[in-house]
Design a protein around this motif. Structure first.
Motif, PDB file in Angstrom:
ATOM      1  N   VAL A 105     -36.038  34.996   2.129  1.00  0.00           N
ATOM      2  CA  VAL A 105     -36.782  36.228   2.213  1.00  0.00           C
ATOM      3  C   VAL A 105     -35.704  37.629   2.357  1.00  0.00           C
ATOM      4  CG1 VAL A 105     -38.649  35.432   3.396  1.00  0.00           C
ATOM      5  CG2 VAL A 105     -37.153  36.455   4.664  1.00  0.00           C
ATOM      6  N   THR A 106     -34.804  37.425   2.677  1.00  0.00           N
ATOM      7  CA  THR A 106     -33.722  38.447   2.709  1.00  0.00           C
ATOM      8  C   THR A 106     -32.818  38.812   1.811  1.00  0.00           C
ATOM      9  OG1 THR A 106     -31.906  37.424   4.069  1.00  0.00           O
ATOM     10  CG2 THR A 106     -34.182  38.488   5.200  1.00  0.00           C
ATOM     11  N   GLY A 107     -32.513  37.629   1.062  1.00  0.00           N
ATOM     12  CA  GLY A 107     -31.274  37.638   0.189  1.00  0.00           C
ATOM     13  C   GLY A 107     -29.980  37.213   0.655  1.00  0.00           C
ATOM     14  N   LEU A 129     -38.124  32.248  15.396  1.00  0.00           N
ATOM     15  CA  LEU A 129     -37.748  33.120  14.516  1.00  0.00           C
ATOM     16  C   LEU A 129     -38.937  33.593  13.975  1.00  0.00           C
ATOM     17  CD1 LEU A 129     -35.772  34.450  12.492  1.00  0.00           C
ATOM     18  CD2 LEU A 129     -35.917  32.623  11.056  1.00  0.00           C
ATOM     19  N   SER A 130     -39.185  35.021  14.076  1.00  0.00           N
ATOM     20  CA  SER A 130     -40.387  35.715  13.283  1.00  0.00           C
ATOM     21  C   SER A 130     -39.807  36.486  11.840  1.00  0.00           C
ATOM     22  CB  SER A 130     -40.852  36.791  14.292  1.00  0.00           C
ATOM     23  OG  SER A 130     -41.590  35.743  15.422  1.00  0.00           O
ATOM     24  N   LEU A 131     -40.692  36.150  11.002  1.00  0.00           N
ATOM     25  CA  LEU A 131     -40.352  36.746   9.663  1.00  0.00           C
ATOM     26  C   LEU A 131     -41.608  37.531   9.093  1.00  0.00           C
ATOM     27  CD1 LEU A 131     -38.628  34.061   7.756  1.00  0.00           C
ATOM     28  CD2 LEU A 131     -37.394  35.667   8.838  1.00  0.00           C
ATOM     29  N   ARG A 132     -41.505  38.583   8.734  1.00  0.00           N
ATOM     30  CA  ARG A 132     -42.375  39.314   7.709  1.00  0.00           C
ATOM     31  C   ARG A 132     -42.514  39.045   6.433  1.00  0.00           C
ATOM     32  NH1 ARG A 132     -42.305  44.263   9.763  1.00  0.00           N
ATOM     33  NH2 ARG A 132     -43.908  43.818  11.262  1.00  0.00           N
ATOM     34  N   VAL A 161     -40.612  35.720  -3.524  1.00  0.00           N
ATOM     35  CA  VAL A 161     -40.720  35.947  -1.951  1.00  0.00           C
ATOM     36  C   VAL A 161     -39.888  36.845  -1.370  1.00  0.00           C
ATOM     37  CG1 VAL A 161     -40.812  34.476   0.270  1.00  0.00           C
ATOM     38  CG2 VAL A 161     -41.473  33.534  -1.687  1.00  0.00           C
ATOM     39  N   GLY A 162     -40.250  37.642  -0.396  1.00  0.00           N
ATOM     40  CA  GLY A 162     -39.361  38.814   0.223  1.00  0.00           C
ATOM     41  C   GLY A 162     -40.028  38.806   1.635  1.00  0.00           C
ATOM     42  N   GLY A 163     -39.079  39.757   2.318  1.00  0.00           N
ATOM     43  CA  GLY A 163     -39.374  39.954   3.700  1.00  0.00           C
ATOM     44  C   GLY A 163     -38.413  40.149   4.658  1.00  0.00           C
ATOM     45  N   GLN A 164     -38.514  40.413   5.762  1.00  0.00           N
ATOM     46  CA  GLN A 164     -37.524  40.615   7.001  1.00  0.00           C
ATOM     47  C   GLN A 164     -37.729  39.997   8.086  1.00  0.00           C
ATOM     48  OE1 GLN A 164     -40.444  44.449   7.811  1.00  0.00           O
ATOM     49  NE2 GLN A 164     -38.558  44.899   7.771  1.00  0.00           N
ATOM     50  N   ILE A 165     -36.753  39.961   8.867  1.00  0.00           N
ATOM     51  CA  ILE A 165     -36.609  39.330  10.251  1.00  0.00           C
ATOM     52  C   ILE A 165     -37.072  40.384  11.232  1.00  0.00           C
ATOM     53  CG2 ILE A 165     -35.181  38.412  11.922  1.00  0.00           C
ATOM     54  CD1 ILE A 165     -33.060  37.797   9.771  1.00  0.00           C
ATOM     55  N   ILE A 166     -38.246  40.026  11.927  1.00  0.00           N
ATOM     56  CA  ILE A 166     -38.933  40.755  12.799  1.00  0.00           C
ATOM     57  C   ILE A 166     -38.309  40.516  14.125  1.00  0.00           C
ATOM     58  CG2 ILE A 166     -40.441  41.975  11.307  1.00  0.00           C
ATOM     59  CD1 ILE A 166     -42.440  40.034  12.625  1.00  0.00           C
TER      60      ILE A 166
END
Length: 155
Positions: A112-114, A131-134, A142-147
């Protein structure tokens, strides 16, 4: 696990060390539980169950340096783990929780972050971490960030 966390479903690795906790959480929160082999830990092949100091140091160093070119004997490469976790991420329901293993969690962060395999090992991910991911996906990407990342959590 915080009680104010909205969880609509739980998906778990089929391995007992994840599934047992997932069953307890699903029952306590009265949500559906799905079992998905794609959330399994990296297959360490001949190294499975061994302490790192029991693995020949030269082979382990090669693996840590390039886990695609030098996977564990009879085991899985990093990119194979990333591929199956990426596929599993696209099937995760909104407000879904995946109960899984450290390697699969790191692969999810990488997808999700690369971040590459070295970068996802640069942060502590203790046993029992939340671990929470958006996550957003579309067109097979798929993409996203660690929240959030919380240490050991007790249901």
């Amino acid at each position: 696990m915080p009680n104010d966390l909205v969880i609509r479903s739980i998906t778990s690795s089929d391995l007992h060390r994840a599934l047992a906790g997932a069953e307890t959480l699903a029952m306590a929160r009265a949500v559906a539980l799905f079992v998905d082999r794609r959330w399994r830990e990296l297959d360490f092949g001949a190294w499975d169950g061994l302490a790192p100091q029991s693995v020949p140091s030269d082979a382990l160093a090669l693996f840590w340096d390039d886990p695609d070119a030098y996977p564990p004997p009879g085991g899985e490469s990093w990119s194979t783990l990333q591929s199956r976790v990426a596929e599993a991420l696209t099937d995760l329901e909104d407000d879904g929780l995946a109960v899984t293993h450290g390697g699969a969690m790191r692969a999810a962060v990488s997808v999700v972050t690369g971040l590459d395999h070295r970068q996802v090992w640069a942060f502590d991910l203790p046993y029992g971490a939340l671990l929470s991911l958006r996550i957003w996906s579309g067109d097979g990407q798929v993409g996203g960030q660690i929240i959030a990342l919380r240490g050991k959590s007790v249901p």
